[in-house]
Scaffold this active site. Structure first.
Site, PDB file in Angstrom:
ATOM      1  N   ARG A 137       0.851  -1.097   0.025  1.00  0.00           N
ATOM      2  CA  ARG A 137       0.018  -0.082   0.061  1.00  0.00           C
ATOM      3  C   ARG A 137       1.113   1.452  -0.001  1.00  0.00           C
ATOM      4  O   ARG A 137       0.986   1.852  -1.009  1.00  0.00           O
ATOM      5  CB  ARG A 137      -0.763  -0.035   1.194  1.00  0.00           C
ATOM      6  CG  ARG A 137      -1.998   1.126   1.201  1.00  0.00           C
ATOM      7  CD  ARG A 137      -3.267   0.741   2.255  1.00  0.00           C
ATOM      8  NE  ARG A 137      -2.549   0.891   3.721  1.00  0.00           N
ATOM      9  CZ  ARG A 137      -3.598   0.391   4.637  1.00  0.00           C
ATOM     10  NH1 ARG A 137      -4.840   0.295   4.494  1.00  0.00           N
ATOM     11  NH2 ARG A 137      -3.112   0.547   5.957  1.00  0.00           N
ATOM     12  N   HIS A 166       2.604  -2.689   8.530  1.00  0.00           N
ATOM     13  CA  HIS A 166       1.124  -2.934   8.663  1.00  0.00           C
ATOM     14  C   HIS A 166       1.113  -4.520   7.971  1.00  0.00           C
ATOM     15  O   HIS A 166       1.674  -4.488   6.832  1.00  0.00           O
ATOM     16  CB  HIS A 166       0.471  -2.068   7.977  1.00  0.00           C
ATOM     17  CG  HIS A 166      -1.144  -2.218   8.279  1.00  0.00           C
ATOM     18  ND1 HIS A 166      -1.647  -2.183   9.527  1.00  0.00           N
ATOM     19  CD2 HIS A 166      -2.160  -2.270   7.401  1.00  0.00           C
ATOM     20  CE1 HIS A 166      -3.039  -2.258   9.378  1.00  0.00           C
ATOM     21  NE2 HIS A 166      -3.264  -2.296   8.060  1.00  0.00           N
ATOM     22  N   ARG A 219      -1.389  -0.033  17.405  1.00  0.00           N
ATOM     23  CA  ARG A 219      -2.436   0.671  16.887  1.00  0.00           C
ATOM     24  C   ARG A 219      -3.750  -0.239  17.022  1.00  0.00           C
ATOM     25  O   ARG A 219      -3.967  -0.988  16.127  1.00  0.00           O
ATOM     26  CB  ARG A 219      -2.020   0.920  15.442  1.00  0.00           C
ATOM     27  CG  ARG A 219      -0.732   1.427  15.283  1.00  0.00           C
ATOM     28  CD  ARG A 219      -0.189   1.864  13.821  1.00  0.00           C
ATOM     29  NE  ARG A 219      -0.635   0.599  12.984  1.00  0.00           N
ATOM     30  CZ  ARG A 219       0.325   0.021  12.669  1.00  0.00           C
ATOM     31  NH1 ARG A 219       1.695   0.101  12.851  1.00  0.00           N
ATOM     32  NH2 ARG A 219       0.135  -1.320  11.595  1.00  0.00           N
ATOM     33  N   TYR A 265     -40.422  -1.423  -3.874  1.00  0.00           N
ATOM     34  CA  TYR A 265     -40.062  -1.005  -5.208  1.00  0.00           C
ATOM     35  C   TYR A 265     -40.020  -2.450  -5.956  1.00  0.00           C
ATOM     36  O   TYR A 265     -39.369  -3.511  -5.434  1.00  0.00           O
ATOM     37  CB  TYR A 265     -38.552  -0.436  -5.229  1.00  0.00           C
ATOM     38  CG  TYR A 265     -38.707   0.960  -4.615  1.00  0.00           C
ATOM     39  CD1 TYR A 265     -39.348   2.025  -5.451  1.00  0.00           C
ATOM     40  CD2 TYR A 265     -38.035   1.615  -3.748  1.00  0.00           C
ATOM     41  CE1 TYR A 265     -39.523   3.130  -4.841  1.00  0.00           C
ATOM     42  CE2 TYR A 265     -38.007   2.628  -3.200  1.00  0.00           C
ATOM     43  CZ  TYR A 265     -38.787   3.510  -3.743  1.00  0.00           C
ATOM     44  OH  TYR A 265     -38.863   4.936  -3.602  1.00  0.00           O
ATOM     45  N   CYS A 311     -35.294   0.426   0.996  1.00  0.00           N
ATOM     46  CA  CYS A 311     -35.453   1.889   0.380  1.00  0.00           C
ATOM     47  C   CYS A 311     -34.358   2.625   1.005  1.00  0.00           C
ATOM     48  O   CYS A 311     -33.629   2.372   1.748  1.00  0.00           O
ATOM     49  CB  CYS A 311     -37.062   2.436   0.938  1.00  0.00           C
ATOM     50  SG  CYS A 311     -38.372   1.292   0.360  1.00  0.00           S
ATOM     51  N   MET A 312     -34.279   3.965   0.464  1.00  0.00           N
ATOM     52  CA  MET A 312     -33.224   4.719   1.041  1.00  0.00           C
ATOM     53  C   MET A 312     -33.397   5.081   2.540  1.00  0.00           C
ATOM     54  O   MET A 312     -32.288   5.118   3.085  1.00  0.00           O
ATOM     55  CB  MET A 312     -33.395   6.136   0.280  1.00  0.00           C
ATOM     56  CG  MET A 312     -32.134   7.226   0.431  1.00  0.00           C
ATOM     57  SD  MET A 312     -32.263   8.800  -0.472  1.00  0.00           S
ATOM     58  CE  MET A 312     -31.979   8.296  -2.163  1.00  0.00           C
TER      59      MET A 312
HETATM   60  C1  LIG Z   1      -6.770   1.107  10.184  1.00  0.00           C
HETATM   61  C2  LIG Z   1      -5.540   0.853  10.535  1.00  0.00           C
HETATM   62  C3  LIG Z   1      -4.969  -0.004  11.589  1.00  0.00           C
HETATM   63  C4  LIG Z   1      -6.215  -0.490  12.830  1.00  0.00           C
HETATM   64  O1  LIG Z   1      -6.668  -1.657  12.327  1.00  0.00           O
HETATM   65  P1  LIG Z   1      -7.461  -2.530  13.019  1.00  0.00           P
HETATM   66  O2  LIG Z   1      -7.504  -3.681  12.214  1.00  0.00           O
HETATM   67  O3  LIG Z   1      -8.867  -1.769  12.895  1.00  0.00           O
HETATM   68  O4  LIG Z   1      -7.071  -2.752  14.464  1.00  0.00           O
HETATM   69  C5  LIG Z   1      -3.592   0.033  12.003  1.00  0.00           C
HETATM   70  N1  LIG Z   1      -2.781   0.362  11.360  1.00  0.00           N
HETATM   71  C6  LIG Z   1      -2.828   0.958  10.108  1.00  0.00           C
HETATM   72  C7  LIG Z   1      -1.738   1.355   9.300  1.00  0.00           C
HETATM   73  C8  LIG Z   1      -4.030   1.111   9.936  1.00  0.00           C
HETATM   74  O5  LIG Z   1      -4.406   1.900   8.634  1.00  0.00           O
END
Ligand SMILES: *Cc1c(COP(=O)(O)O)cnc(C)c1O
Length: 369
Positions: A137, A166, A219, A265, A311-312
């Site tokens: 990414r 990540h 994170r 609908y 519906c919406m």
């Molecule tokens: C969104 C994100 C997270 C959090 O991920 P979860 O699976 O919700 O814990 C951690 N690191 C990065 C780089 C993210 O984009």
């Protein structure tokens, strides 16, 4: 943005559940490991400010967001803890981050040079270098580039604050790709002479199922909201996740139709018998997927099928008997021994619980308890 305050459809967020999830996560972490709560996308739909404050009270020491504006909103609300923007911010606006002491993710030497070239900032910019170890990414993929970046970061206009990666498959049983990524992480970070303050690799899935490799900060995103990052794939959890959000409303129209009458609908649903039909003031514009026809909602502790096209702003359900207007309807949450989770909705819709929660529209009022 118009919020439906005079409407019965509400997203009820249980802050005690968020606190519970954070405290249980805290208990499995070594004491030296910090926790940054991920509150991007309006706190996964739960409300960015309230979730951020709750997370910080419960033991998080920093916050992660996706875009600079989310970080600025937190600063404007008076939140002073470290905030990391996980996505790429343009060098052209990065000075705003430096002024607000917001940390940015940087994934290339080119970015650093561009910022160096045009910055007049008086404050150093906090930088976390993102390593692309296999997510594909953003981030560095090359050892030489990492070395160059470290040199550039010695400049006074930067504060080299973190390095991270990540994982793409931390939520899967098979750890082969995860292990490959971890190997690449060692290679790339091995190119640094000194490690910065924060060294972090763990999202929720990594912290739940690969605890030994968390670095010195995690994170935490989806698990904080009480949802399983793997959906239904890995049921084994180190602690019970308590879902924080309930999507509820009330029946706002009830009628009996005759066999042969159609609903919604396309007249795609036709009653086989005389049936009681309830109308529910939730539709796809509230973020409830249109493809959920045939799924169910909870009324009086029972599952009632969604019939006809969604519906919406409204949908119709088949009731087992006459219920009065104002009867509670649960679209996500518990009634008696029945539960509908965001994960179940996601499975039916062919998506993931993250998308269900982040899609709940802003017009759905959030109520905190
Ligand atoms: C969104 C994100 C997270 C959090 O991920 P979860 O699976 O919700 O814990 C951690 N690191 C990065 C780089 C993210 O984009």
């Amino acid at each position: 943005m118009v919020i439906g305050k005079n409407r019965e459809t509400k997203l009820i967020v249980d802050l005690a559940a968020i606190t519970h999830n954070i405290q249980h996560e805290r208990q499995i972490l070594a004491e030296s490991v910090e926790m940054f709560a991920v509150v991007k996308a309006n706190g996964y739909g739960h409300g960015i400010l309230t979730v951020a404050k709750t997370a910080l009270n419960a033991g998080a020491t920093g916050l992660c967001v996706a875009i600079l504006d989310e970080a600025l909103a937190l600063r404007e609300a008076g939140i002073a803890v470290p905030i990391l923007v996980l996505g790429i911010t343009s060098p052209a606006v990065a000075e705003i981050a430096a002024k607000a002491k917001i940390s940015l993710t940087v994934g290339s030497v080119e970015w650093l040079k561009e910022y160096e070239h045009q910055s007049n900032a008086t404050e150093p910019l906090n930088v976390h270098l993102g390593m692309d170890t296999g997510m594909g990414r953003i981030g560095f993929r090359d050892v030489e580039e990492v070395k160059t970046a470290e040199q550039i970061l010695k400049s006074d206009i930067f504060n080299f604050e973190g390095v991270f990666t990540h994982f793409a498959t931390a939520d899967q049983q098979d750890a082969e790709y995860f292990d490959q990524q971890f190997e690449a992480w060692y290679q790339l970070t091995g190119a640094l002479t000194d490690l910065p303050k924060y060294v972090h690799v763990a999202n929720s899935a990594t912290s739940l199922w690969h605890l030994p490799v968390t670095g010195n900060m995690i994170r935490l995103g989806i698990a904080m909201y009480g949802l399983n990052p793997s959906g239904l794939a890995i049921k084994d959890l180190p602690y019970e996740l308590e879902p924080a959000a309930e999507l509820v409303t009330k029946l706002d129209f009830v009628k009996q139709i005759q066999a042969g009458n159609s609903v919604s609908y396309g007249a795609a649903y036709t009653a086989k018998n005389d049936e009681w039909i309830g109308t529910v003031p939730v539709g796809y514009a509230d973020g409830y997927p249109r493809c959920m026809t045939g799924f169910y909602v909870l009324i009086d502790g029972q599952r009632c099928e969604i019939i006809g096209r969604i519906c919406m702003d409204q949908m119709m359900i088949r009731l087992p008997k006459q219920y009065s207007i104002g009867t509670k309807v649960t679209l996500i949450g518990f009634q008696g021994d029945q539960q509908i989770g965001a994960t179940e909705i996601a499975e039916y819709a062919g998506t993931i619980n993250y998308e269900i929660m982040t899609s709940i529209a802003e017009r759905v009022e959030r109520i905190y308890k």
